[in-house]
Design an enzyme around this catalytic site. Structure first.
Site, PDB file in Angstrom:
ATOM      1  CG  ASP A  94     -28.692  57.043  33.017  1.00  0.00           C
ATOM      2  OD1 ASP A  94     -27.549  56.162  33.536  1.00  0.00           O
ATOM      3  OD2 ASP A  94     -28.796  58.390  32.523  1.00  0.00           O
ATOM      4  CG  ASP A 162     -27.564  61.510  37.609  1.00  0.00           C
ATOM      5  OD1 ASP A 162     -28.394  62.101  35.803  1.00  0.00           O
ATOM      6  OD2 ASP A 162     -27.954  60.069  37.008  1.00  0.00           O
ATOM      7  CB  SER A 163     -33.267  65.552  38.694  1.00  0.00           C
ATOM      8  OG  SER A 163     -32.245  66.759  38.323  1.00  0.00           O
TER       9      SER A 163
HETATM   10  N1  SAM Z   1     -28.757  63.520  33.335  1.00  0.00           N
HETATM   11  C1  SAM Z   1     -29.266  63.377  32.278  1.00  0.00           C
HETATM   12  C2  SAM Z   1     -30.182  64.978  31.687  1.00  0.00           C
HETATM   13  O1  SAM Z   1     -30.399  65.839  32.175  1.00  0.00           O
HETATM   14  O2  SAM Z   1     -30.400  63.803  30.723  1.00  0.00           O
HETATM   15  C3  SAM Z   1     -31.449  61.992  33.666  1.00  0.00           C
HETATM   16  C4  SAM Z   1     -30.449  61.431  33.997  1.00  0.00           C
HETATM   17  S1  SAM Z   1     -31.511  59.959  34.910  1.00  0.00           S
HETATM   18  C5  SAM Z   1     -32.527  59.420  32.967  1.00  0.00           C
HETATM   19  C6  SAM Z   1     -33.027  60.637  35.008  1.00  0.00           C
HETATM   20  C7  SAM Z   1     -33.427  60.087  36.209  1.00  0.00           C
HETATM   21  O3  SAM Z   1     -34.403  61.311  36.793  1.00  0.00           O
HETATM   22  C8  SAM Z   1     -34.950  59.669  35.556  1.00  0.00           C
HETATM   23  O4  SAM Z   1     -34.820  58.086  35.490  1.00  0.00           O
HETATM   24  C9  SAM Z   1     -36.530  59.685  36.287  1.00  0.00           C
HETATM   25  O5  SAM Z   1     -37.408  58.352  36.183  1.00  0.00           O
HETATM   26  C10 SAM Z   1     -35.830  60.284  36.662  1.00  0.00           C
HETATM   27  N2  SAM Z   1     -36.352  60.591  37.878  1.00  0.00           N
HETATM   28  C11 SAM Z   1     -37.917  61.950  37.899  1.00  0.00           C
HETATM   29  N3  SAM Z   1     -38.273  62.541  38.518  1.00  0.00           N
HETATM   30  C12 SAM Z   1     -37.225  62.129  39.890  1.00  0.00           C
HETATM   31  C13 SAM Z   1     -38.271  61.823  41.458  1.00  0.00           C
HETATM   32  N4  SAM Z   1     -39.095  63.157  41.812  1.00  0.00           N
HETATM   33  N5  SAM Z   1     -37.529  61.388  41.917  1.00  0.00           N
HETATM   34  C14 SAM Z   1     -36.443  60.456  41.758  1.00  0.00           C
HETATM   35  N6  SAM Z   1     -36.394  60.071  40.133  1.00  0.00           N
HETATM   36  C15 SAM Z   1     -36.666  61.106  39.565  1.00  0.00           C
END
Ligand code: SAM
Length: 281
Positions: A94, A162-163
């Site tokens: 985001d 920031d997962s």
């Molecule tokens: N902090 C926020 C929450 O917990 O609500 C989340 C923020 S951010 C939108 C999380 C992002 O991590 C998502 O866009 C997702 O696609 C990404 N993501 C998930 N697994 C991932 C991975 N293995 N490697 C890189 N990005 C990943």
């Protein structure tokens, strides 16, 4: 089946936090409702919170309250590090964490997001992402964060995880072997911060994670901040370093114009409530 937040028959989106409770948003407009290769992406417009992004039915960000989360995820580490030149963000599609990191004297920030569709959706609906990506210090990689750190030859001063929550593509980003690999790409005086979930809802997981992290880092700390639309309201972050203890840093380098994080919040954020301390024993 993947979770869906939207219920068009009620014109609202809801996230269940437990079987018995959760949060709902009236949907003034549905801006996006699609499935990517990795997850369901929904964006609605709410009259109070503005645009709200859900991934697999879980609130990720809202225009109104995202600053609580992104400022607390990024600034405690970057304000403490004496020369945070090279920063890696894993997840964070985001763009809020990238925007905040670029407020520091960084040379380069990598944003490693697994899902191109999240980037596309957020570029369209959250203007700060496009602006941040236009910064010459920012570099976007569409990749799995776990694969990226296995392959990169770079070494980082600060790594920000920031997962999403530990389900679906994000599950690997919460495991012990991910942190072992992260440590290998962190400079010896570097800092890792990771969003660690809800203080109350994920209490059991905090104890388990703490037990393996404290064997890996000299300073393994939790800190806390409010996020009104995240489950139970108080959010946890891990601060991990072999060299820097954020409670001892006298001169924090804090960018101008922030809305939440400041010197007083930094000092208070590392205080742990009694029920939490009991879990870390
Ligand atoms: N902090 C926020 C929450 O917990 O609500 C989340 C923020 S951010 C939108 C999380 C992002 O991590 C998502 O866009 C997702 O696609 C990404 N993501 C998930 N697994 C991932 C991975 N293995 N490697 C890189 N990005 C990943």
């Amino acid at each position: 089946m993947k979770n869906k937040a939207l219920d068009l028959s009620r014109h609202e989106a809801r996230e269940y936090h437990t079987n018995y409770s959760g949060i709902f948003f009236k949907a003034k407009k549905v801006l996006l409702d699609k499935k990517s290769k990795f997850q369901r992406i929904e964006i609605i417009e709410n009259q109070f919170f503005g645009k709200v992004l859900f991934l697999d039915g879980l609130v990720q960000t809202t225009e109104k309250d995202e600053f609580f989360y992104h400022e607390m995820l990024v600034h405690p580490a970057l304000a403490c590090h004496p020369h945070p030149a090279r920063v890696l963000i894993i997840g964070g599609g985001d763009g809020g964490a990238l925007r905040e990191a670029l407020k520091h004297p960084v040379e380069k920030v990598w944003l490693v997001e697994i899902d191109q569709e999240v980037i596309r959706a957020c570029e369209q609906h959250f203007p700060w992402l496009e602006e941040a990506l236009a910064d010459s210090r920012a570099e976007l990689a569409i990749a799995d964060g776990f694969d990226f750190i296995q392959q990169t030859r770079d070494r980082f001063d600060v790594i920000i995880v920031d997962s999403s929550d530990p389900v679906g593509p994000s599950a690997v980003l919460h495991a012990r072997n991910f942190y072992q690999k992260l440590k290998k790409v962190l400079k010896p005086d570097g800092i890792i911060v990771a969003q660690a979930g809800s203080q109350l809802l994920h209490l059991e997981e905090h104890g388990q994670k703490y037990r393996f992290l404290k064997k890996m880092f000299e300073h393994t700390l939790f800190y806390f901040g409010p996020v009104p639309t995240y489950p139970m309201g108080t959010w946890c972050y891990n601060f991990l370093s072999d060299v820097i203890d954020p409670r001892e840093v006298k001169k924090l380098r804090i960018p101008e114009g922030l809305k939440y994080y400041n010197q007083e919040i930094h000092a208070a954020a590392f205080s742990r409530p009694q029920f939490f301390l009991e879990k870390l024993k």
